[in-house]
Motif scaffolding. Structure first.
Motif, short mmCIF file in Angstrom:
data_model
loop_
_atom_site.label_atom_id
_atom_site.label_comp_id
_atom_site.label_asym_id
_atom_site.label_seq_id
_atom_site.Cartn_x
_atom_site.Cartn_y
_atom_site.Cartn_z
N PRO A 1 0.82 -1.30 0.09
CA PRO A 1 0.00 0.07 0.00
C PRO A 1 0.76 1.06 -0.02
O PRO A 1 1.93 1.02 0.53
N GLY A 2 0.29 2.42 -0.49
CA GLY A 2 1.09 3.65 -0.54
C GLY A 2 1.43 3.95 1.03
O GLY A 2 0.77 3.63 2.03
N ALA A 3 2.63 4.59 1.24
CA ALA A 3 3.02 4.97 2.51
C ALA A 3 3.33 3.82 3.25
O ALA A 3 3.75 4.02 4.46
N ALA A 4 3.53 2.46 2.76
CA ALA A 4 4.03 1.44 3.45
C ALA A 4 5.61 1.56 3.94
O ALA A 4 6.24 2.25 3.14
N TYR A 5 5.76 0.73 4.67
CA TYR A 5 7.39 0.85 5.25
C TYR A 5 7.95 -0.51 5.31
O TYR A 5 7.01 -1.49 5.85
N VAL A 6 8.76 -0.90 4.77
CA VAL A 6 9.27 -2.50 4.52
C VAL A 6 10.58 -2.49 5.11
O VAL A 6 11.54 -1.74 4.74
N GLY A 7 10.94 -3.69 5.85
CA GLY A 7 12.16 -3.79 6.59
C GLY A 7 12.24 -5.32 6.81
O GLY A 7 11.31 -6.25 6.36
N PRO A 8 13.41 -5.73 7.39
CA PRO A 8 13.49 -6.94 7.75
C PRO A 8 12.53 -7.68 8.73
O PRO A 8 12.30 -6.86 9.85
N ASP A 9 12.35 -9.11 8.81
CA ASP A 9 11.42 -9.58 9.55
C ASP A 9 12.09 -10.05 10.79
O ASP A 9 11.24 -10.84 11.72
N GLY A 10 13.41 -9.96 11.01
CA GLY A 10 14.05 -10.72 12.05
C GLY A 10 14.14 -9.74 13.25
O GLY A 10 13.44 -8.74 13.52
N PHE A 11 14.67 -10.37 14.46
CA PHE A 11 14.92 -9.50 15.63
C PHE A 11 15.15 -8.08 15.63
O PHE A 11 16.25 -7.96 14.90
N ALA A 12 14.36 -7.32 16.07
CA ALA A 12 14.76 -5.87 15.94
C ALA A 12 14.96 -5.30 14.74
O ALA A 12 15.56 -4.15 14.42
N GLU A 13 14.24 -6.13 13.73
CA GLU A 13 14.51 -5.44 12.12
C GLU A 13 15.98 -5.40 11.97
O GLU A 13 16.12 -4.75 10.84
N MET A 14 16.73 -6.31 12.27
CA MET A 14 18.34 -6.00 12.06
C MET A 14 18.46 -6.63 10.75
O MET A 14 19.34 -6.56 10.09
N ARG A 15 17.89 -7.98 10.43
CA ARG A 15 18.05 -8.77 9.60
C ARG A 15 17.00 -9.55 9.07
O ARG A 15 15.84 -9.71 9.76
N GLY A 16 16.89 -10.41 8.13
CA GLY A 16 15.86 -11.43 7.72
C GLY A 16 15.15 -10.75 6.46
O GLY A 16 15.63 -10.03 5.59
N ALA A 17 13.96 -11.68 6.18
CA ALA A 17 13.27 -11.34 4.84
C ALA A 17 12.59 -10.01 4.84
O ALA A 17 11.89 -9.84 6.09
N PRO A 18 12.31 -9.63 3.90
CA PRO A 18 11.48 -8.19 3.68
C PRO A 18 9.70 -8.37 4.17
O PRO A 18 9.54 -9.64 3.80
N THR A 19 9.41 -7.65 4.97
CA THR A 19 8.19 -7.52 5.48
C THR A 19 7.52 -6.07 5.61
O THR A 19 8.43 -5.30 5.68
N LEU A 20 6.36 -5.93 5.71
CA LEU A 20 5.83 -4.49 6.23
C LEU A 20 6.10 -4.46 7.78
O LEU A 20 5.90 -5.59 8.56
N VAL A 21 6.69 -3.31 8.15
CA VAL A 21 7.05 -3.11 9.62
C VAL A 21 6.38 -1.63 9.77
O VAL A 21 5.92 -0.94 9.12
N GLY A 22 6.59 -1.55 11.25
CA GLY A 22 5.84 -0.37 11.83
C GLY A 22 7.02 0.86 11.80
O GLY A 22 8.14 0.75 11.33
N ARG A 23 6.43 1.93 12.54
CA ARG A 23 7.40 3.21 12.61
C ARG A 23 6.87 3.87 13.91
O ARG A 23 5.90 3.58 14.37
N THR A 24 7.72 4.73 14.36
CA THR A 24 7.49 5.44 15.50
C THR A 24 6.24 6.48 15.27
O THR A 24 5.83 6.67 14.24
N ARG A 25 5.87 6.92 16.48
CA ARG A 25 4.71 7.74 16.54
C ARG A 25 5.07 9.22 15.57
O ARG A 25 4.29 9.78 14.88
N ALA A 26 6.40 9.54 16.10
CA ALA A 26 6.91 10.70 15.34
C ALA A 26 7.05 10.43 13.94
O ALA A 26 6.85 11.49 12.93
#
Length: 315
Positions: free
Chosen positions: A252-277
């Motif tokens: 979706p528009g404005a989506a954020y993609v990052g790794p799916d592993g611990f603390a998003e440090m590594r792993g396969a790509p997936t939709l991830v969250g972001r801070t309130r700011a």
């Protein structure tokens, strides 16, 4: 685009890209690291890829290692005149704009137009480039952000964007990466409001071992990051996956993609969250207004109606 293709382990990989024949992509900072892997993967999938780089000789050397249709064009994101020249030279449709280039935790420096180097390069340069090229874009804009937007104290310092009253390279970098996410948020709002089918999305590589960390100004921080690269980081090829996923999958528009592993440090790509700011629509709009004022570049999705007057520039 097409349904996701996964490797034998069931994870999204470089081989998951669909056929991109007939499509054109621009990748900033494509001569090394994640940018190079991104350009290489897109070209291998059939796209015509323009490597937008500051050093044309290094860009040509990188293009020579890529199998597929490539072109090298000069682009210095720390110089708005260079950004305008690049955009003015563009003709025809542009399917994918990948805003990948960036600098990290530099000692105090300024761009040619007088802005703090990290904010000026990572945010303002890509802000201007995107808006100048937007009338040509047919599919999406992918901006590479960072987990640094979560660092304590990360904020947009509207009263001192250049950190003139006390420079801190970590805070300046975090501000620039938070700006990338707020830019994506507001760009998508404007595209939707304008009825444009173009999508603005963001991605981050997790902790990927690239030469970006080697440019940190503080030698202690540089040593710690190099050690972290050896102990915790994934490869630049793995780090490029979120960018590529954001570029070709039906997110979706404005989506954020990052790794799916611990603390998003590594792993396969997936939709991830972001801070309130990073989700604050009001701050995103204010940042957009300030960025328009600083660069002299306005939002426009209509062909032939690109605005690119002189930016204010500060010495």
């Amino acid at each position: 685009m097409a349904d996701e293709k996964k490797d034998a382990s069931g994870r999204w990989s470089l081989d998951s890209l669909p056929d991109l024949s007939g499509r054109t992509a621009v990748v900033t900072g494509a001569n090394s690291g994640i940018g190079f892997v991104t350009a290489e993967a897109l070209a291998r999938a059939g796209a015509r890829v323009v490597l937008a780089v500051r050093d044309e000789e290094r860009g040509k050397a990188a293009a020579g290692r890529i199998s597929g249709a490539t072109e090298v064009r000069r682009l210095d994101l720390a110089d708005l005149a260079s950004v305008r020249e690049f955009a003015a030279g563009w003709d025809g449709p542009l399917d994918l704009l990948i805003n990948n280039a960036g600098v990290m935790m530099l000692p105090r420096q300024r761009t040619r137009d007088g802005f703090e180097m990290q904010f000026g390069t990572n945010h303002l340069g890509h802000f201007a480039l995107t808006n100048l090229l937007l009338p040509h874009v047919t599919d999406r804009v992918v901006t590479v952000a960072s987990g640094a937007h979560r660092w304590p104290g990360a904020a947009i310092h509207f009263d001192d964007l250049d950190f003139a009253n006390g420079y801190n390279p970590q805070r300046a970098y975090a501000q620039s990466k938070l700006a990338n996410l707020l830019f994506t948020l507001e760009l998508q709002r404007r595209l939707t409001e304008a009825g444009s089918p173009v999508r603005a999305v963001a991605a981050h590589p997790g902790w990927a071992a690239t030469n970006l960390q080697s440019h940190a100004g503080n030698p202690v921080a540089r040593l710690l990051m190099q050690l972290g690269n050896r102990l915790f980081a994934q490869s630049d090829r793995a780090g490029a996956l979120p960018t590529l996923y954001a570029a070709v999958e039906d997110v979706p528009g404005a989506a954020y993609v990052g790794p799916d592993g611990f603390a998003e440090m590594r792993g396969a790509p997936t939709l991830v969250g972001r801070t309130r700011a990073a989700s604050d629509a009001g701050v995103a709009r204010r940042l957009w207004d300030v960025s328009e004022e600083l660069t002299g570049v306005r939002f426009s999705v209509g062909a032939g109606s690109v605005s690119g007057g002189g930016g204010s520039g500060r010495g």
